[in-house]
Structures are given as structure tokens and as C-alpha cells.
Design a protein around this motif. Structure first.
Motif, PDB file in Angstrom:
ATOM      1  N   GLY A 159      26.110  31.836  67.330  1.00  0.00           N
ATOM      2  CA  GLY A 159      26.465  32.828  66.031  1.00  0.00           C
ATOM      3  C   GLY A 159      26.229  31.654  64.637  1.00  0.00           C
ATOM      4  O   GLY A 159      26.708  31.088  64.232  1.00  0.00           O
ATOM      5  N   VAL A 160      25.442  29.991  65.211  1.00  0.00           N
ATOM      6  CA  VAL A 160      24.947  28.782  64.771  1.00  0.00           C
ATOM      7  C   VAL A 160      24.002  29.532  63.590  1.00  0.00           C
ATOM      8  O   VAL A 160      23.108  29.923  63.408  1.00  0.00           O
ATOM      9  CB  VAL A 160      25.150  27.489  65.632  1.00  0.00           C
ATOM     10  CG1 VAL A 160      24.942  26.951  64.518  1.00  0.00           C
ATOM     11  CG2 VAL A 160      26.814  27.558  66.218  1.00  0.00           C
ATOM     12  N   ARG A 161      24.280  29.289  61.705  1.00  0.00           N
ATOM     13  CA  ARG A 161      23.775  29.424  61.104  1.00  0.00           C
ATOM     14  C   ARG A 161      22.538  28.154  61.215  1.00  0.00           C
ATOM     15  O   ARG A 161      23.082  26.747  61.105  1.00  0.00           O
ATOM     16  CB  ARG A 161      24.776  29.752  59.852  1.00  0.00           C
ATOM     17  CG  ARG A 161      25.595  30.173  59.890  1.00  0.00           C
ATOM     18  CD  ARG A 161      24.885  31.852  59.204  1.00  0.00           C
ATOM     19  NE  ARG A 161      24.321  31.462  58.292  1.00  0.00           N
ATOM     20  CZ  ARG A 161      23.458  32.917  57.655  1.00  0.00           C
ATOM     21  NH1 ARG A 161      22.665  33.459  58.148  1.00  0.00           N
ATOM     22  NH2 ARG A 161      22.413  32.938  56.165  1.00  0.00           N
ATOM     23  N   THR A 162      21.359  28.409  61.141  1.00  0.00           N
ATOM     24  CA  THR A 162      19.934  27.385  61.869  1.00  0.00           C
ATOM     25  C   THR A 162      19.276  27.342  60.479  1.00  0.00           C
ATOM     26  O   THR A 162      18.924  28.109  59.595  1.00  0.00           O
ATOM     27  CB  THR A 162      19.114  27.714  62.717  1.00  0.00           C
ATOM     28  OG1 THR A 162      18.392  29.160  62.187  1.00  0.00           O
ATOM     29  CG2 THR A 162      19.871  28.033  63.804  1.00  0.00           C
ATOM     30  N   ALA A 163      18.421  26.264  60.308  1.00  0.00           N
ATOM     31  CA  ALA A 163      18.071  26.140  59.054  1.00  0.00           C
ATOM     32  C   ALA A 163      17.146  24.853  59.766  1.00  0.00           C
ATOM     33  O   ALA A 163      17.174  24.424  60.078  1.00  0.00           O
ATOM     34  CB  ALA A 163      18.690  25.641  57.337  1.00  0.00           C
ATOM     35  N   ILE A 164      15.729  25.306  58.444  1.00  0.00           N
ATOM     36  CA  ILE A 164      14.992  23.961  58.825  1.00  0.00           C
ATOM     37  C   ILE A 164      14.746  24.137  56.726  1.00  0.00           C
ATOM     38  O   ILE A 164      14.640  24.131  56.221  1.00  0.00           O
ATOM     39  CB  ILE A 164      13.406  24.276  58.592  1.00  0.00           C
ATOM     40  CG1 ILE A 164      13.297  24.890  59.846  1.00  0.00           C
ATOM     41  CG2 ILE A 164      12.422  23.746  58.486  1.00  0.00           C
ATOM     42  CD1 ILE A 164      12.319  25.893  60.059  1.00  0.00           C
ATOM     43  N   LEU A 165      14.726  22.255  56.717  1.00  0.00           N
ATOM     44  CA  LEU A 165      14.999  21.401  55.438  1.00  0.00           C
ATOM     45  C   LEU A 165      13.741  20.680  55.730  1.00  0.00           C
ATOM     46  O   LEU A 165      13.794  19.384  56.104  1.00  0.00           O
ATOM     47  CB  LEU A 165      16.069  20.836  55.302  1.00  0.00           C
ATOM     48  CG  LEU A 165      15.697  20.048  54.178  1.00  0.00           C
ATOM     49  CD1 LEU A 165      15.641  20.248  52.897  1.00  0.00           C
ATOM     50  CD2 LEU A 165      17.977  18.999  54.056  1.00  0.00           C
ATOM     51  N   SER A 166      12.780  20.938  54.850  1.00  0.00           N
ATOM     52  CA  SER A 166      11.392  20.298  54.738  1.00  0.00           C
ATOM     53  C   SER A 166      11.444  19.701  53.246  1.00  0.00           C
ATOM     54  O   SER A 166      11.323  20.100  52.348  1.00  0.00           O
ATOM     55  CB  SER A 166      10.162  21.294  55.609  1.00  0.00           C
ATOM     56  OG  SER A 166       9.530  20.360  55.290  1.00  0.00           O
ATOM     57  N   ASN A 167      10.616  18.421  53.167  1.00  0.00           N
ATOM     58  CA  ASN A 167       9.923  17.621  52.121  1.00  0.00           C
ATOM     59  C   ASN A 167       8.649  18.093  51.918  1.00  0.00           C
ATOM     60  O   ASN A 167       8.237  16.978  51.289  1.00  0.00           O
ATOM     61  CB  ASN A 167      10.210  16.083  52.590  1.00  0.00           C
ATOM     62  CG  ASN A 167      11.159  15.676  51.738  1.00  0.00           C
ATOM     63  OD1 ASN A 167      12.436  16.312  51.866  1.00  0.00           O
ATOM     64  ND2 ASN A 167      12.101  14.265  51.898  1.00  0.00           N
ATOM     65  N   ASP A 168       7.995  19.282  52.174  1.00  0.00           N
ATOM     66  CA  ASP A 168       6.957  19.724  52.316  1.00  0.00           C
ATOM     67  C   ASP A 168       6.764  20.205  50.612  1.00  0.00           C
ATOM     68  O   ASP A 168       7.528  20.176  49.457  1.00  0.00           O
ATOM     69  CB  ASP A 168       6.914  20.970  52.919  1.00  0.00           C
ATOM     70  CG  ASP A 168       5.130  22.072  52.428  1.00  0.00           C
ATOM     71  OD1 ASP A 168       4.687  21.170  53.535  1.00  0.00           O
ATOM     72  OD2 ASP A 168       4.690  21.767  51.265  1.00  0.00           O
TER      73      ASP A 168
END
Length: 146
Positions: A33-42
Motif C-alpha cells: 500500500g505504499v505509493r511509489t514514484a520515479i523522480l528523474s532529472n531526464d
């Protein structure tokens, strides 16, 4: 902690990454139930589509700095990512291989994990999320003499 935010290059892919291990951590977090994200400096543009395509399948949210006009370590990008997860920054763990980006996340209120070794990072994430990394809920981490 209700959110897990990870850098892509250097954490999930590229030199020094253990893609299988960290993908398992992300999958377990989502099952718990943990919300997940990718944060990229692309830089964004058409070349970032491979990252955007991970939204909804691999993670809940993908934030690409070139798409939003700000980049790590600017606090606004961490706040934006937390907001897109529906969380406050202090509810999120942020993982990056660059210490300056981790410091930026901490300054924005997140808990930072400096990714140097995939196994150690996975263990730290499991402790912070109170998970065993397999999606089976809370656990106690044993001291193994490290």
C-alpha cells in the motif's frame, strides 16, 4: 512512511544498479500500500517516454524534470512529486545515488537514502517502510554485525 520515491539512473538502472532487487522492493512496497514514484532529472522530450511508460505499471507516478521545468536538488521537484503521490514530503522516502539530490530531498522534508550499494539500500528502505521487501508486512531487522 507512505511513499517511496526513487531516482532512475544509478538506482533502478545503469552502473551500480541491481534492477531485479530494487524492482522487487518497489513491487513489495506497492503490495503493502505504499505509493511509489520515479523522480528523474531526464531532460524530457520523446526520449523520456520509456520513463513515462512506467507510470501506472511499475510505479504510481513518474516525474521527469524536463517535463516539469525544475530539477533535483531544487526542493520544488520533491514537493511536486509528493503532491502527485497525494502525500506530504515528510511521508516519503527518497533514494538517489547522488548525495546532493538526497540532501535536497531531506531539505524538502523527505527521509533520504543515499544509494551506494543496492543490497544496503534495499535493507534501509525495508526498515523505513517497515517491510521485509517481499510484501508480507512488518518485520524486525536483525543485526548481522554490519
Amino acid at each position: 512512511m507512505q511513499g517511496l520515491v526513487l531516482d532512475f539512473g544509478g538506482v533502478l538502472a545503469g552502473p551500480g544498479a541491481d534492477t531485479r532487487l530494487l524492482a522487487g522492493v518497489v513491487a513489495a512496497a506497492r503490495r503493502d500500500g505504499v505509493r511509489t514514484a520515479i523522480l528523474s532529472n531526464d531532460p524530457g522530450g520523446p526520449g523520456a517516454q520509456r520513463l513515462r511508460d512506467l507510470e501506472g505499471t511499475f510505479v504510481d507516478v513518474v516525474v521527469v524534470s524536463g517535463d516539469v521545468g525544475t530539477a533535483k536538488p531544487d526542493r520544488r521537484i520533491y514537493e511536486l512529486t509528493a503532491d502527485r503521490l497525494g502525500l506530504a514530503p515528510d511521508e516519503c522516502v527518497f533514494v538517489d545515488d547522488l548525495i546532493g539530490n538526497v540532501r535536497g530531498a531531506v531539505a524538502a522534508g523527505m527521509v533520504g537514502v543515499h544509494h551506494v550499494d543496492p543490497a544496503v539500500a534495499a535493507e534501509e528502505i525495508a526498515i523505513l517502510l517497515d517491510s521485509d521487501g517481499r510484501g508480507s508486512g512488518p518485520r524486525v531487522v536483525e543485526d548481522r554485525g554490519r
